[in-house]
Design a protein around this motif. Structure first.
Motif, short mmCIF file in Angstrom:
data_model
loop_
_atom_site.label_atom_id
_atom_site.label_comp_id
_atom_site.label_asym_id
_atom_site.label_seq_id
_atom_site.Cartn_x
_atom_site.Cartn_y
_atom_site.Cartn_z
N LEU A 53 26.00 48.56 28.16
CA LEU A 53 25.72 47.21 27.66
C LEU A 53 26.28 47.06 26.25
O LEU A 53 26.06 47.91 25.39
N GLY A 54 26.98 45.99 26.02
CA GLY A 54 27.63 45.78 24.73
C GLY A 54 29.10 46.12 24.75
O GLY A 54 29.87 45.67 23.91
N LYS A 55 29.49 46.93 25.74
CA LYS A 55 30.90 47.22 25.98
C LYS A 55 31.46 46.13 26.89
O LYS A 55 30.72 45.31 27.43
N PRO A 56 32.76 46.11 27.14
CA PRO A 56 33.35 45.03 27.95
C PRO A 56 32.82 45.00 29.38
O PRO A 56 32.58 46.05 29.99
N PHE A 57 32.63 43.80 29.90
CA PHE A 57 32.38 43.58 31.33
C PHE A 57 33.54 42.72 31.81
O PHE A 57 33.64 41.54 31.46
N ILE A 58 34.44 43.31 32.58
CA ILE A 58 35.67 42.64 33.02
C ILE A 58 35.62 42.45 34.52
O ILE A 58 35.29 43.36 35.27
N LYS A 59 35.97 41.24 34.96
CA LYS A 59 35.99 40.94 36.40
C LYS A 59 37.39 40.51 36.80
O LYS A 59 38.07 39.80 36.07
N ILE A 60 37.82 40.96 37.97
CA ILE A 60 39.08 40.50 38.54
C ILE A 60 38.88 40.28 40.04
O ILE A 60 38.25 41.08 40.71
N ASN A 61 39.40 39.15 40.53
CA ASN A 61 39.30 38.81 41.95
C ASN A 61 40.55 39.30 42.66
O ASN A 61 41.65 38.78 42.44
N CYS A 62 40.39 40.31 43.51
CA CYS A 62 41.53 40.94 44.18
C CYS A 62 42.16 40.03 45.23
O CYS A 62 43.29 40.29 45.68
N ALA A 63 41.44 38.97 45.64
CA ALA A 63 41.99 38.07 46.66
C ALA A 63 42.71 36.88 46.04
O ALA A 63 43.42 36.16 46.74
N ALA A 64 42.56 36.67 44.73
CA ALA A 64 43.08 35.46 44.11
C ALA A 64 44.50 35.61 43.61
O ALA A 64 45.14 34.62 43.27
N LEU A 65 45.01 36.86 43.57
CA LEU A 65 46.34 37.09 42.99
C LEU A 65 47.26 37.77 43.99
O LEU A 65 46.82 38.62 44.76
N PRO A 66 48.55 37.42 43.99
CA PRO A 66 49.52 38.14 44.84
C PRO A 66 49.66 39.58 44.37
O PRO A 66 49.32 39.92 43.23
N GLU A 67 50.19 40.43 45.25
CA GLU A 67 50.21 41.87 45.00
C GLU A 67 50.85 42.24 43.66
O GLU A 67 50.29 43.01 42.88
N GLY A 68 52.03 41.71 43.37
CA GLY A 68 52.73 42.06 42.14
C GLY A 68 51.94 41.68 40.90
O GLY A 68 51.86 42.45 39.93
N LEU A 69 51.37 40.49 40.90
CA LEU A 69 50.60 40.02 39.76
C LEU A 69 49.30 40.79 39.62
O LEU A 69 48.86 41.10 38.50
#
Length: 350
Positions: A53-69
């Motif tokens: 807690l207090g360190k970064p919480f990063i989220k990424i949606n694996c379905a929202a971006l094409p493979e290269g991006l």
């Protein structure tokens, strides 16, 4: 600070217990559940109760971006790594160092990237695109999915070794329709939250009868759909009308399908439509073969469900293939094989 995990159901109590037990461990965790059940809420609760807690919480949606991006977003890249890479960019693994990385919709990650993710989980190292240098990362990876990953493994869509590397801890959240006792506390919490956002003005709050009826609804969109309904009630008022429209939009034959999608319950085909007598002697008629009948019935069910999903997505075949959990090519073959015809008044927007 994200919302708490809300509910009194046995499933939610179990989820809360799991969060308390594993938050301090940093063990790789997969959160399973239909779209809208609150998987990110559970991930944030794990983070908030952890030493990170207090360190970064990063989220990424694996379905929202094409493979290269997606690859460049996860691992970053050096200047000149590819056309358009005019300056160095840090990836999510680097940004989440010391904290938590939530890989949402992990079941939609391409196989080639799954291999690279497995390497990071095994070694704790990654290499940005265009770099010959490896970087160390201390990141707690939490994954979330509405897929049945074991079925994806059997179909060759998900790596078995990655599944066991990720799935050290499994958290399953039941759909809202299976825990109606959680509807009243969810309503209470979000009514208070949205009321404060609206400046605390007088609003038409749902009464006990409205709440009871909301408990009876099957919530194909789960908690996310409930949130949207409550927002409409608070802004527009007339709770009775909104609830009536809610039930009108869902016929009594509708039944929830994968990932919260509502599919129509295929009409029961009569024997006369499935069996075609070609002789006067039924005993010699191959139409009575169970194998033949099963094929005809399954074709009919598939035709109705696929046509329904195509209609609901305005014939966006890419979106329909994701809802039906089949490849785009398989869906096109089914449309052709089952002779499903696109209405002339709908543009081709696949």
């Amino acid at each position: 600070m994200g919302p708490p995990i809300i509910g009194y159901s046995e499933n939610i109590q179990r989820v809360k217990e799991l969060v308390d037990h594993i938050a301090h461990t940093g063990l790789n965790t997969v959160i399973f559940g239909e779209s809208g059940v609150g998987k990110e809420v559970v991930a944030q609760s794990l983070y908030q109760k952890s030493p990170r807690l207090g360190k970064p919480f990063i989220k990424i949606n694996c379905a929202a971006l094409p493979e290269g991006l997606l690859e460049s977003e996860l691992f970053g890249y050096e200047r000149g790594a590819f056309t358009g890479a005019e300056q160095k960019r840090r990836g999510k693994f680097e940004l989440a160092h010391g904290g938590v990385l939530l890989l949402d919709e992990i079941g939609d990650m391409p196989l080639s990237l799954q291999a690279k993710l497995l390497h990071v989980l095994q070694s704790g190292e990654f290499s940005p695109l265009g770099s010959e240098k490896d970087f160390k990362t201390d990141t707690w990876v939490i994954a979330a999915t509405n897929h049945d990953l074991k079925q994806d493994i059997n179909e060759g869509k998900f790596r078995e070794d990655l599944y066991y590397r990720l799935n050290i801890i499994k958290v399953y959240i039941s759909p809202l329709r299976e825990r109606p006792e959680d509807v009243p506390p969810l309503i209470e919490y979000y009514i208070e939250e949205y009321s404060s956002q609206l400046g605390g003005r007088n609003i038409d709050r749902p009464n006990a009868d409205i709440i009871r009826r909301l408990q009876e609804y099957h919530w194909p969109g789960n908690v996310r759909e409930l949130q949207n309904v409550l927002k409409r009630m608070l802004v527009l008022g007339d709770c009775e009308k909104i609830v009536a429209e809610l039930f009108e939009s869902a016929t009594t034959t509708d039944q929830p399908g994968p990932a919260g999608t509502v599919f129509p319950n295929p009409s029961q085909a009569s024997l006369s439509t499935l069996i075609d007598f070609k002789t006067n002697d039924p005993m010699n008629n191959n139409a009575f073969s169970l194998k033949t009948l099963k094929k005809k019935a399954m074709d009919r069910v598939e035709r109705e469900v696929i046509a329904y999903v195509l209609e609901k997505t305005d014939w966006n075949r890419s979106k329909a293939s994701k809802i039906l959990k089949v490849s785009y090519k398989t869906l096109l073959n089914k449309i052709s094989e089952l002779e499903i015809v696109q209405p002339s008044n709908i543009d081709d927007n696949s």
